[in-house]
Design an enzyme around this catalytic site. Structure first.
Site, PDB file in Angstrom:
ATOM      1  N   TYR A  54       0.820  -1.222   0.000  1.00 56.86           N
ATOM      2  CA  TYR A  54       0.000   0.000   0.000  1.00 56.86           C
ATOM      3  C   TYR A  54       0.848   1.263   0.000  1.00 56.86           C
ATOM      4  O   TYR A  54       0.423   2.283  -0.547  1.00 56.86           O
ATOM      5  CB  TYR A  54      -0.994  -0.027   1.164  1.00 56.86           C
ATOM      6  CG  TYR A  54      -2.104  -1.015   0.902  1.00 56.86           C
ATOM      7  CD1 TYR A  54      -3.129  -0.723   0.011  1.00 56.86           C
ATOM      8  CD2 TYR A  54      -2.095  -2.276   1.500  1.00 56.86           C
ATOM      9  CE1 TYR A  54      -4.121  -1.643  -0.275  1.00 56.86           C
ATOM     10  CE2 TYR A  54      -3.083  -3.208   1.220  1.00 56.86           C
ATOM     11  CZ  TYR A  54      -4.089  -2.884   0.329  1.00 56.86           C
ATOM     12  OH  TYR A  54      -5.068  -3.808   0.037  1.00 56.86           O
ATOM     13  N   ARG A  57       1.523   1.918  -3.608  1.00 60.42           N
ATOM     14  CA  ARG A  57       0.328   2.428  -4.283  1.00 60.42           C
ATOM     15  C   ARG A  57       0.064   3.881  -3.888  1.00 60.42           C
ATOM     16  O   ARG A  57      -0.350   4.698  -4.720  1.00 60.42           O
ATOM     17  CB  ARG A  57      -0.882   1.562  -3.930  1.00 60.42           C
ATOM     18  CG  ARG A  57      -0.760   0.126  -4.418  1.00 60.42           C
ATOM     19  CD  ARG A  57      -2.090  -0.582  -4.335  1.00 60.42           C
ATOM     20  NE  ARG A  57      -3.051   0.023  -5.254  1.00 60.42           N
ATOM     21  CZ  ARG A  57      -4.369  -0.001  -5.059  1.00 60.42           C
ATOM     22  NH1 ARG A  57      -4.883  -0.582  -3.990  1.00 60.42           N
ATOM     23  NH2 ARG A  57      -5.183   0.565  -5.933  1.00 60.42           N
ATOM     24  N   GLN A  87     -15.705   2.337  -6.253  1.00 58.38           N
ATOM     25  CA  GLN A  87     -14.949   1.221  -5.691  1.00 58.38           C
ATOM     26  C   GLN A  87     -13.472   1.584  -5.570  1.00 58.38           C
ATOM     27  O   GLN A  87     -12.698   0.829  -5.001  1.00 58.38           O
ATOM     28  CB  GLN A  87     -15.106  -0.006  -6.594  1.00 58.38           C
ATOM     29  CG  GLN A  87     -16.537  -0.488  -6.729  1.00 58.38           C
ATOM     30  CD  GLN A  87     -16.675  -1.575  -7.783  1.00 58.38           C
ATOM     31  OE1 GLN A  87     -16.094  -2.645  -7.657  1.00 58.38           O
ATOM     32  NE2 GLN A  87     -17.444  -1.304  -8.816  1.00 58.38           N
ATOM     33  N   ASN A  88     -13.103   2.738  -6.129  1.00 57.07           N
ATOM     34  CA  ASN A  88     -11.701   3.141  -6.146  1.00 57.07           C
ATOM     35  C   ASN A  88     -11.275   3.722  -4.802  1.00 57.07           C
ATOM     36  O   ASN A  88     -12.044   4.407  -4.136  1.00 57.07           O
ATOM     37  CB  ASN A  88     -11.465   4.174  -7.253  1.00 57.07           C
ATOM     38  CG  ASN A  88     -11.759   3.605  -8.631  1.00 57.07           C
ATOM     39  OD1 ASN A  88     -11.696   2.392  -8.832  1.00 57.07           O
ATOM     40  ND2 ASN A  88     -12.090   4.464  -9.573  1.00 57.07           N
ATOM     41  N   VAL A  89     -10.022   3.477  -4.459  1.00 50.87           N
ATOM     42  CA  VAL A  89      -9.493   3.980  -3.183  1.00 50.87           C
ATOM     43  C   VAL A  89      -8.653   5.233  -3.381  1.00 50.87           C
ATOM     44  O   VAL A  89      -8.092   5.760  -2.430  1.00 50.87           O
ATOM     45  CB  VAL A  89      -8.676   2.884  -2.452  1.00 50.87           C
ATOM     46  CG1 VAL A  89      -9.579   1.710  -2.078  1.00 50.87           C
ATOM     47  CG2 VAL A  89      -7.491   2.404  -3.295  1.00 50.87           C
ATOM     48  N   ASP A  90      -8.574   5.716  -4.631  1.00 51.52           N
ATOM     49  CA  ASP A  90      -7.834   6.953  -4.889  1.00 51.52           C
ATOM     50  C   ASP A  90      -8.742   8.170  -4.648  1.00 51.52           C
ATOM     51  O   ASP A  90      -9.947   8.028  -4.412  1.00 51.52           O
ATOM     52  CB  ASP A  90      -7.279   6.964  -6.321  1.00 51.52           C
ATOM     53  CG  ASP A  90      -8.380   6.872  -7.373  1.00 51.52           C
ATOM     54  OD1 ASP A  90      -9.189   7.815  -7.464  1.00 51.52           O
ATOM     55  OD2 ASP A  90      -8.450   5.860  -8.100  1.00 51.52           O
ATOM     56  N   HIS A 105     -14.758   1.004  -0.831  1.00 49.44           N
ATOM     57  CA  HIS A 105     -13.662   0.116  -0.437  1.00 49.44           C
ATOM     58  C   HIS A 105     -12.556   0.821   0.341  1.00 49.44           C
ATOM     59  O   HIS A 105     -11.447   0.312   0.448  1.00 49.44           O
ATOM     60  CB  HIS A 105     -13.081  -0.567  -1.677  1.00 49.44           C
ATOM     61  CG  HIS A 105     -14.039  -1.512  -2.334  1.00 49.44           C
ATOM     62  ND1 HIS A 105     -13.881  -1.969  -3.620  1.00 49.44           N
ATOM     63  CD2 HIS A 105     -15.184  -2.082  -1.868  1.00 49.44           C
ATOM     64  CE1 HIS A 105     -14.887  -2.792  -3.919  1.00 49.44           C
ATOM     65  NE2 HIS A 105     -15.683  -2.863  -2.877  1.00 49.44           N
ATOM     66  N   THR A 171     -16.263  -0.193 -14.346  1.00 48.23           N
ATOM     67  CA  THR A 171     -16.482  -1.374 -13.512  1.00 48.23           C
ATOM     68  C   THR A 171     -17.443  -2.309 -14.227  1.00 48.23           C
ATOM     69  O   THR A 171     -18.421  -1.864 -14.843  1.00 48.23           O
ATOM     70  CB  THR A 171     -17.040  -1.000 -12.124  1.00 48.23           C
ATOM     71  OG1 THR A 171     -17.244  -2.190 -11.357  1.00 48.23           O
ATOM     72  CG2 THR A 171     -18.360  -0.245 -12.226  1.00 48.23           C
ATOM     73  N   ALA A 215     -13.267   5.495 -20.294  1.00 48.73           N
ATOM     74  CA  ALA A 215     -13.907   6.432 -19.369  1.00 48.73           C
ATOM     75  C   ALA A 215     -14.029   7.843 -19.946  1.00 48.73           C
ATOM     76  O   ALA A 215     -15.126   8.422 -19.978  1.00 48.73           O
ATOM     77  CB  ALA A 215     -13.128   6.463 -18.052  1.00 48.73           C
TER      78      ALA A 215
END
Length: 233
Positions: A54, A57, A87-90, A105, A171, A215
């Site tokens: 992580y 990332r 759903q993205n963690v950015d 998430h 997604t 996108a």
């Protein structure tokens, strides 16, 4: 009344910014079995490996910028009440200017207490096993790992239920939770599905308009259509 527009975004949304989707065709995440780096069991087995995964990332996230797709979605706030369920963690949606973003998430730029999951704090540097919060609690990435509950899902459902327009982007409709959330959409909701290789929508009771583009190109294609529809009302 201002129309409600909900965006359901996934990894393909951020891929154009250079964020690695990090799950390869062989199922490995940057050379690791998913359970090694994204599960409670992996965390307890080898915290240093998980932290390094992580940390890499997080460092990469700080080097990239929102793409045109992110920016167009933010621009839609001038015409609709926009909610993003990602759903993205950015944080690329936020950096693009979107104000209402729900992260299913977790978030890469946050960490939380191992002793109390409600104690969450911003974090932009590497996380070390020796780092503690103000109460002396050990810290872990604020990420929902496999096998863990998705607490924000309960907040996402009523947002989808109120949507007049839904955009699914980056997604697959075959992947939880996007597929399950669509079940809560109103019968007359307008649903767009943007994906370079869209999956079949025949199993869904609702009409879904597929757009076989990435996108940014997909958002450019439907932006004018959406705005013209709104202005004609």
């Amino acid at each position: 009344m201002e129309k409600q527009l909900v965006v359901l975004s996934g990894a393909g949304m951020s891929a154009e910014s250079g964020i690695k989707t990090f799950r390869d065709t062989d199922g490995l995440w940057e050379g690791h079995d998913v359970m090694e780096v994204a599960s409670p069991e992996g965390w307890h087995k080898n915290k240093e490996l998980v932290l390094d995964f992580y940390n890499q990332r997080r460092r990469q996230l700080l080097t990239v910028t929102p793409n045109e797709g992110h920016l167009i979605i933010a621009e839609l706030q001038n015409h609709f009440k926009v909610h993003i369920i990602t759903q993205n963690v950015d944080d690329l949606h936020e950096r693009a200017g979107s104000r209402e973003v729900l992260h299913l998430h977790g978030e890469l730029l946050k960490v939380r207490s191992e002793q109390d999951e409600n104690l969450i704090q911003n974090w932009r540097q590497d996380l070390k096993s020796t780092d503690l919060n103000e109460l002396g609690h050990t810290l872990r990435p604020h990420i929902v790992w496999f096998g863990e509950m998705v607490p924000e899902l309960e907040r996402a459902i009523p947002i989808v239920e109120k949507a007049d327009i839904i955009i699914i982007i980056g997604t697959s409709l075959q992947v939880y939770p996007a597929a399950s959330l669509i079940d809560y959409a109103k019968s007359n909701a307008i649903i767009y599905y943007i994906d370079p290789k869209p999956a079949s929508t025949s199993s869904f009771s609702k009409h879904i308009k597929s757009i076989s583009l990435g996108a940014s190109d997909g958002m450019k294609k439907i932006y004018t259509e959406l705005v013209e529809q709104e202005d004609s009302i």
